[in-house]
Design an enzyme around this catalytic site. Structure first.
Site, PDB file in Angstrom:
ATOM      1  N   ARG A 161      -6.457  27.476  -3.176  1.00 57.25           N
ATOM      2  CA  ARG A 161      -7.668  26.372  -3.123  1.00 57.25           C
ATOM      3  C   ARG A 161      -8.854  26.959  -3.454  1.00 57.25           C
ATOM      4  O   ARG A 161      -9.077  28.233  -3.265  1.00 57.25           O
ATOM      5  CB  ARG A 161      -7.739  25.985  -1.595  1.00 57.25           C
ATOM      6  CG  ARG A 161      -6.856  25.064  -1.166  1.00 57.25           C
ATOM      7  CD  ARG A 161      -6.979  23.558  -1.927  1.00 57.25           C
ATOM      8  NE  ARG A 161      -5.924  22.656  -1.475  1.00 57.25           N
ATOM      9  CZ  ARG A 161      -5.053  22.328  -2.235  1.00 57.25           C
ATOM     10  NH1 ARG A 161      -4.442  23.034  -3.120  1.00 57.25           N
ATOM     11  NH2 ARG A 161      -4.113  21.499  -1.714  1.00 57.25           N
ATOM     12  N   GLU A 180     -13.735  19.813  -7.644  1.00 58.87           N
ATOM     13  CA  GLU A 180     -12.830  19.549  -8.763  1.00 58.87           C
ATOM     14  C   GLU A 180     -12.984  18.035  -8.794  1.00 58.87           C
ATOM     15  O   GLU A 180     -12.996  17.220  -7.990  1.00 58.87           O
ATOM     16  CB  GLU A 180     -11.480  19.676  -8.324  1.00 58.87           C
ATOM     17  CG  GLU A 180     -11.213  21.142  -8.121  1.00 58.87           C
ATOM     18  CD  GLU A 180      -9.388  21.395  -7.702  1.00 58.87           C
ATOM     19  OE1 GLU A 180      -8.932  20.394  -7.490  1.00 58.87           O
ATOM     20  OE2 GLU A 180      -9.440  22.736  -7.877  1.00 58.87           O
ATOM     21  N   HIS A 217      -6.094  23.001 -12.073  1.00 60.21           N
ATOM     22  CA  HIS A 217      -5.231  22.723 -11.069  1.00 60.21           C
ATOM     23  C   HIS A 217      -4.052  22.044 -11.128  1.00 60.21           C
ATOM     24  O   HIS A 217      -3.536  21.149 -10.780  1.00 60.21           O
ATOM     25  CB  HIS A 217      -6.160  21.840 -10.103  1.00 60.21           C
ATOM     26  CG  HIS A 217      -5.777  22.185  -8.604  1.00 60.21           C
ATOM     27  ND1 HIS A 217      -6.407  21.936  -7.417  1.00 60.21           N
ATOM     28  CD2 HIS A 217      -4.418  22.447  -8.079  1.00 60.21           C
ATOM     29  CE1 HIS A 217      -5.860  22.415  -6.295  1.00 60.21           C
ATOM     30  NE2 HIS A 217      -4.807  22.626  -6.724  1.00 60.21           N
TER      31      HIS A 217
END
Length: 318
Positions: A236, A265, A284
């Site tokens: 994370r 994000e 990601h």
């Protein structure tokens, strides 16, 4: 369910779900929220369909979204393992189950971790860029050989253990910090976080995000790292103080970093990392592989079904 009974609605906070998962969810009316649904989008959709279940692919599920379901919501199921995007306190207060597809993308994330480690150690994107610009750096370049080096894993769950197994195959020394681990695989030594930071040539993050470890990789922590170490994060983004990391990379304290997740994000543009040559970035996608897509969908669907079966059993017993 009785065929004459209207199917309960299930909202997917994304634009698609694996066919295998959709087949499992035949007793639900599946509604897709789109590729990047906002909070407003989800509130409106929940108010319209009053879903009994939500499968979370993108975005966050907070109390406002839950309340828009009109009391119908029974379960919020994550398409993956990271449930920090769900307000778990609010869900518990409303009697809503929260489930994760634990381990469904472990292989994919572990493989991407190694892609970033190897790219950092061997300057793969930088050399590719130099070659395309007409340079031949054979006489000046030196890669970081991994054999005999130490890797420190923060988190020793399904992903961390896969990363550790590969590290052992690379003849690396493996350290790990995990306050919940009662034992470690052969060849892995459990150590304190401070020892891991100070002893590792590579530090790789594989822990969930909590209030306690938010921005755990800050200026103070980075100060304990070996000079010339590599940091990799496929967990994370909010585990890292991005300003402090940018300074450590720019100053040469760290050799490189490989990042697959970010504090905000999608990563804002412009961003400080875009101007730093020794950081490798990916959007990601560590857990986004062909197999993981199917496994996460099936895992999320199975968790929804399990909660409904639990409710059915409880109703029969009461």
């Amino acid at each position: 369910m009785n065929a004459s009974t209207q199917k309960p609605a299930l909202i997917v906070t994304g634009a698609d779900l694996a066919a295998e998962a959709l087949e499992m969810l035949g007793d639900f009316e599946v509604v897709f929220a789109g590729r990047q649904p906002t909070e407003g989008d989800l509130v409106a959709l929940c108010a319209l369909h009053k879903p009994a279940a939500i499968i979370v692919r993108y975005g966050k599920i907070n109390a406002r979204v839950m309340d828009a379901c009109g009391g119908n919501l029974r379960v919020i199921s994550k398409h993956g393992s990271g449930i920090d995007v769900i307000d778990q306190t609010a869900a518990a207060e409303r009697g809503i189950a929260v489930r994760a597809a634990v381990g469904a993308n472990a292989a994919a994330v572990a493989e991407h971790t190694w892609a970033l480690i190897l790219a950092c150690a061997n300057s793969v994107p930088q050399l590719d860029g130099r070659m395309r610009a007409g340079h031949w750096d054979k006489s000046t370049h030196k890669s970081l050989e991994l054999a005999g080096r130490t890797i420190g894993l923060v988190g020793l769950g399904a992903i961390g253990r896969r990363v550790a197994a590969a590290a052992t195959a690379f003849d690396m020394r493996v350290l790990a910090f995990d306050p919940y681990a009662k034992e470690a695989p052969a060849g892995v030594a459990l150590v304190s976080l401070d020892e891991l930071f100070s002893s590792s040539d590579i530090v790789s993050l594989h822990c969930p995000l909590t209030d306690e470890n938010r921005k755990m990789i800050n200026a103070q922590a980075l100060g304990k790292f070996k000079a010339g170490a590599i940091l990799v994060n496929t967990a994370r983004g909010s585990l890292i103080d991005e300003t402090a990391l940018a300074e450590a990379l720019s100053s040469g304290k760290l050799l490189a970093a490989g990042l697959d997740s970010f504090d905000v994000e999608p990563m804002p543009s412009p961003h400080v990392f875009q101007g730093i040559a020794n950081v490798i970035l990916s959007p990601h996608i560590g857990g986004v592989s062909d197999a993981a897509y199917v496994n996460m969908g099936k895992g999320a669907a199975a968790n929804v079904i399990a909660v409904f079966e639990e409710h059915a059993r409880s109703a029969l017993q009461s």
